[in-house]
Design a protein around this motif. Structure first.
Motif, mmCIF file in Angstrom:
data_model
loop_
_atom_site.group_PDB
_atom_site.id
_atom_site.type_symbol
_atom_site.label_atom_id
_atom_site.label_comp_id
_atom_site.label_asym_id
_atom_site.label_seq_id
_atom_site.Cartn_x
_atom_site.Cartn_y
_atom_site.Cartn_z
ATOM 1 N N THR A 1 0.808 -1.264 -0.010
ATOM 2 C CA THR A 1 0.057 -0.087 0.028
ATOM 3 C C THR A 1 0.751 1.430 -0.018
ATOM 4 O O THR A 1 0.477 2.288 -0.496
ATOM 5 N N ASN A 2 1.932 1.259 0.770
ATOM 6 C CA ASN A 2 2.815 2.302 0.653
ATOM 7 C C ASN A 2 3.431 2.904 -0.758
ATOM 8 O O ASN A 2 3.390 3.864 -1.081
ATOM 9 N N ARG A 3 3.918 1.835 -1.418
ATOM 10 C CA ARG A 3 4.432 1.941 -2.725
ATOM 11 C C ARG A 3 3.242 2.319 -3.762
ATOM 12 O O ARG A 3 3.316 3.204 -4.639
ATOM 13 N N LEU A 4 2.113 1.976 -3.770
ATOM 14 C CA LEU A 4 1.052 2.025 -4.520
ATOM 15 C C LEU A 4 0.398 3.527 -4.292
ATOM 16 O O LEU A 4 0.316 4.201 -5.193
ATOM 17 N N TRP A 5 0.523 3.930 -3.000
ATOM 18 C CA TRP A 5 0.184 5.438 -2.634
ATOM 19 C C TRP A 5 1.078 6.238 -3.359
ATOM 20 O O TRP A 5 0.670 7.345 -4.069
ATOM 21 N N SER A 6 2.355 6.028 -3.213
ATOM 22 C CA SER A 6 3.480 6.918 -3.750
ATOM 23 C C SER A 6 3.237 6.730 -5.299
ATOM 24 O O SER A 6 3.546 7.951 -6.054
ATOM 25 N N TRP A 7 3.186 5.563 -5.858
ATOM 26 C CA TRP A 7 2.952 5.682 -7.202
ATOM 27 C C TRP A 7 1.638 6.641 -7.719
ATOM 28 O O TRP A 7 1.964 7.252 -8.555
ATOM 29 N N LEU A 8 0.765 6.506 -7.195
ATOM 30 C CA LEU A 8 -0.568 7.327 -7.412
ATOM 31 C C LEU A 8 -0.308 8.882 -7.272
ATOM 32 O O LEU A 8 -0.633 9.527 -8.145
ATOM 33 N N GLU A 9 0.395 8.908 -6.182
ATOM 34 C CA GLU A 9 0.783 10.450 -6.029
ATOM 35 C C GLU A 9 1.512 10.979 -7.062
ATOM 36 O O GLU A 9 1.288 12.112 -7.608
ATOM 37 N N GLU A 10 2.448 10.262 -7.554
ATOM 38 C CA GLU A 10 3.205 10.731 -8.469
ATOM 39 C C GLU A 10 2.633 10.952 -9.976
ATOM 40 O O GLU A 10 2.597 11.766 -10.731
ATOM 41 N N GLN A 11 1.628 9.776 -10.111
ATOM 42 C CA GLN A 11 1.400 9.673 -11.527
ATOM 43 C C GLN A 11 0.083 10.643 -11.681
ATOM 44 O O GLN A 11 -0.292 11.061 -12.906
ATOM 45 N N SER A 12 -0.688 11.088 -10.709
ATOM 46 C CA SER A 12 -1.598 11.889 -10.601
ATOM 47 C C SER A 12 -1.372 13.332 -10.768
ATOM 48 O O SER A 12 -2.251 14.293 -10.982
ATOM 49 N N MET A 13 -0.023 13.906 -10.444
ATOM 50 C CA MET A 13 0.321 15.136 -10.810
ATOM 51 C C MET A 13 0.024 15.721 -12.172
ATOM 52 O O MET A 13 -0.412 16.881 -12.065
ATOM 53 N N ASP A 14 0.205 14.833 -13.057
ATOM 54 C CA ASP A 14 -0.291 15.309 -14.401
ATOM 55 C C ASP A 14 -1.401 14.667 -15.185
ATOM 56 O O ASP A 14 -1.374 14.548 -16.362
ATOM 57 N N ALA A 15 -2.099 13.818 -14.413
ATOM 58 C CA ALA A 15 -3.104 13.244 -14.826
ATOM 59 C C ALA A 15 -4.385 14.001 -14.960
ATOM 60 O O ALA A 15 -4.567 15.033 -14.271
ATOM 61 N N ASP A 16 -5.318 13.781 -15.981
ATOM 62 C CA ASP A 16 -6.644 14.456 -15.913
ATOM 63 C C ASP A 16 -7.660 13.727 -14.916
ATOM 64 O O ASP A 16 -8.369 14.590 -14.444
ATOM 65 N N GLY A 17 -7.582 12.427 -14.977
ATOM 66 C CA GLY A 17 -8.466 11.813 -13.980
ATOM 67 C C GLY A 17 -7.783 10.616 -13.493
ATOM 68 O O GLY A 17 -6.685 10.076 -13.909
ATOM 69 N N ALA A 18 -8.437 10.230 -12.252
ATOM 70 C CA ALA A 18 -7.972 8.920 -11.498
ATOM 71 C C ALA A 18 -9.068 7.974 -11.306
ATOM 72 O O ALA A 18 -9.990 8.592 -10.886
ATOM 73 N N VAL A 19 -8.830 7.018 -11.690
ATOM 74 C CA VAL A 19 -9.993 5.636 -11.519
ATOM 75 C C VAL A 19 -9.261 4.779 -10.233
ATOM 76 O O VAL A 19 -8.232 4.193 -10.608
ATOM 77 N N ILE A 20 -9.766 4.914 -9.009
ATOM 78 C CA ILE A 20 -9.128 4.358 -7.964
ATOM 79 C C ILE A 20 -9.941 3.177 -6.990
ATOM 80 O O ILE A 20 -11.134 3.435 -6.652
ATOM 81 N N SER A 21 -9.408 2.264 -6.940
ATOM 82 C CA SER A 21 -9.877 1.115 -5.992
ATOM 83 C C SER A 21 -9.386 1.427 -4.465
ATOM 84 O O SER A 21 -8.256 1.216 -4.314
ATOM 85 N N LEU A 22 -10.277 1.783 -3.724
ATOM 86 C CA LEU A 22 -9.816 2.243 -2.346
ATOM 87 C C LEU A 22 -9.387 1.154 -1.541
ATOM 88 O O LEU A 22 -8.608 1.086 -0.791
ATOM 89 N N ASP A 23 -10.148 -0.157 -1.904
ATOM 90 C CA ASP A 23 -9.935 -1.378 -1.295
ATOM 91 C C ASP A 23 -8.379 -1.657 -1.325
ATOM 92 O O ASP A 23 -7.630 -2.438 -0.653
ATOM 93 N N THR A 24 -7.809 -1.436 -2.562
ATOM 94 C CA THR A 24 -6.538 -1.631 -2.833
ATOM 95 C C THR A 24 -5.351 -0.769 -2.164
ATOM 96 O O THR A 24 -4.454 -0.964 -1.522
ATOM 97 N N LEU A 25 -5.897 0.581 -1.976
ATOM 98 C CA LEU A 25 -4.831 1.646 -1.482
ATOM 99 C C LEU A 25 -5.004 1.359 0.018
ATOM 100 O O LEU A 25 -4.059 1.686 0.847
ATOM 101 N N LEU A 26 -6.271 0.921 0.592
ATOM 102 C CA LEU A 26 -6.504 0.753 2.105
ATOM 103 C C LEU A 26 -6.045 -0.698 2.491
ATOM 104 O O LEU A 26 -5.545 -0.516 3.720
ATOM 105 N N TYR A 27 -6.254 -1.646 1.851
ATOM 106 C CA TYR A 27 -6.070 -2.657 2.473
ATOM 107 C C TYR A 27 -4.995 -3.851 1.600
ATOM 108 O O TYR A 27 -4.728 -4.702 2.099
ATOM 109 N N GLY A 28 -4.842 -3.235 0.449
ATOM 110 C CA GLY A 28 -3.964 -3.970 -0.500
ATOM 111 C C GLY A 28 -4.717 -4.908 -1.415
ATOM 112 O O GLY A 28 -3.918 -5.671 -2.397
#
Length: 511
Positions: A50-77
């Motif tokens: 989850t730590n690496r997934l959050w960091s990846w998302l934070e970096e990728q969403s800087m220049d993204a127009d949209g994000a489609v996110i499973s919270l179960d993955t970010l919160l529980y893996g």
């Protein structure tokens, strides 16, 4: 929402339906769909990082127009870890707060998210649940169901006797572990709703896989529904049956949104009773879920074919839904209470004579395609002229997949990626789920000294046998004068027979 050049995507888990399908649908749209490297994702019961997934998302969403996110993955893996974790509410709530930063760093980012309401299967199998579910799953389910019915004053005397017997036998520490995790998950959903109310999430879906009208999941739904109502979030927060299709649904919604389009869909059923069938693993009439699936993808149902952008031919059961493996000895109602010949003739007429895009939602059976329907579509040479097709797992999994594919078809047309995705559906939903898997489960894997829950690895003898069989089935059921399907990869993602991982290419014939 305006331009849509890049979407950051966090899948529900690493299985192809979640990791691959939305990504494959995005190919051919000109949109870059970024997804985390597979090594960050989990593997079934092993949670993702989850730590690496959050960091990846934070970096990728800087220049993204949209994000489609499973919270179960970010919160529980992942989806399975969300049913197994030993986290307390404060730990999960702290992870969730990182979502605020995405919009703070990129205020134009559109966030479409989803999070499951934890399921409660009615059988004693621990394949996707805590280990104790192998011994006590049925009892946990029945206790939830009868307690709920008792609270509503509709439990029978027999049920109440069964409940007191379960309460006498079911170990207290097991029930406590199970109910505590449910309460943590619901507490986090409350936090998520607050974030929607504050504007950090633009659109939200709470899907339920394997739901039922009574029991633990139904009671949790009621709690969540009350919270949604209390915060006036009904128009931006949907809750309906489904799970593994939601990544596809939200991708379609984001594209429709960016193009300021609301596709109108005209559904045509194979059976008069079809809209009133409650599909297996779901908690409501089919038609109510259909409305949600179309709305969630950014469209609306229309009552006339004339004004429709898309005709959805829907192969429903005539009365009661059965498993796909039962179609060799199908219920009488499948032949008498529905008319798939008329359904295919209608679809063909709208496609050939009216020039309307036509898609097929094959929800006649659970867990696989209807062999008769696909045979008729092939005879009409419609298989690769459709705007979309699906027939896998639950009714809602199928609906979300075919609706997403056909809405993208409305915008981008008959691309090679579109044809490949159709080919994948016929290879997987028909040839694997409806034909090959049945043989594996009816003694073939046991004869190899294996079980359907534990094969010989992702790329063992079983995967080689499956590939060979699929080539034969595709040749017999799908390939024809228009073109042929080639399998380029075949593996068993969770080392069990339930799902297959396939890569395919569709080769159009040179006329």
């Amino acid at each position: 929402m305006g331009k849509l050049d890049k979407i950051a995507f966090i899948p529900l888990d690493e299985r192809p339906c979640n990791y691959e399908f939305p990504y494959l649908l995005a190919q051919g749209t000109g949109i870059h769909m970024a997804r985390p490297p597979m090594e960050m994702m989990g593997l079934k019961k092993r949670p993702g990082d989850t730590n690496r997934l959050w960091s990846w998302l934070e970096e990728q969403s800087m220049d993204a127009d949209g994000a489609v996110i499973s919270l179960d993955t970010l919160l529980y893996g992942g989806i399975i870890p969300s049913r197994l974790h030993a986290l307390e509410h404060p730990q999960v709530a702290e992870r969730l707060q990182r979502l605020r930063g995405l919009k703070e760093r990129n205020p134009d980012l559109k966030i479409f998210a989803f999070q499951l309401i934890m399921r409660c299967p009615q059988y004693s199998i621990a394949d996707e649940e805590p280990d104790y579910y192998a011994d006590w799953g049925r009892e946990i389910f029945r206790k939830g169901l009868i307690s709920h019915r008792s609270k509503l004053g509709i439990a029978t005397g027999e049920e109440l006797e069964e409940l007191s017997d379960i309460e006498r036998r079911l170990p207290a520490e097991i029930l406590e572990d199970y109910m505590h995790r449910r309460s943590v998950n619901i507490g986090v959903i409350r936090d998520v709703l607050d974030m929607i109310a504050e504007g950090f999430i633009d659109f939200m879906i709470f899907p339920q896989d394997d739901s039922a009208p009574y029991g633990h999941t139904a009671k949790d739904q009621q709690k969540v529904r009350a919270m949604i109502s209390e915060l006036d979030l009904e128009l931006t927060t949907y809750m309906y049956p489904g799970a593994d299709e939601v990544g596809c649904t939200l991708l379609a919604r984001m594209i429709n949104d960016s193009k300021h389009k609301v596709p109108l869909v005209y559904p045509r059923m194979s059976a008069v009773q079809g809209p009133f069938v409650t599909p297996l693993y779901e908690d409501r009439f089919f038609y109510e879920s259909l409305k949600y699936q179309i709305m969630a993808a950014g469209g609306l149902i229309t009552s006339s074919a004339e004004e429709a952008d898309l005709i959805l031919i829907v192969n429903t059961p005539g009365e009661t839904m059965m498993e796909a493996e039962s179609q060799k000895h199908a219920f009488f109602s499948y032949d008498v209470y529905r008319n798939i010949i008329e359904l295919v003739e209608y679809g063909n007429y709208m496609l050939r004579h009216k020039g309307k895009p036509v898609a097929a939602a094959d929800v006649g059976y659970a867990n696989g395609a209807d062999q008769k329907l696909v045979k008729l579509l092939k005879q009409k040479e419609m298989l690769f002229d459709l705007a979309g097709y699906a027939g896998w797992n639950t009714s809602s999994n199928t609906l979300g997949t075919v609706i997403a594919q056909s809405m993208l078809y409305l915008h981008y047309g008959r691309t090679s990626q579109h044809l490949d995705f159709l080919a994948l559906r016929y290879a997987e939903d028909l040839c694997y789920c409806s034909v090959v898997r049945m043989g594996l489960n009816q003694g073939e894997v046991e004869a190899m000294g294996l079980s359907k829950f534990e094969l010989d690895g992702h790329r063992g003898e079983v995967s080689r046998m499956v590939r060979k069989r699929l080539v034969q089935e595709l040749e017999e059921r799908i390939n024809g004068g228009e073109g042929r399907v080639e399998i380029t990869d075949c593996y068993m993602p969770w080392n069990r027979t339930f799902e297959v991982g396939l890569s395919v290419r569709y080769h159009l014939s040179e006329h």
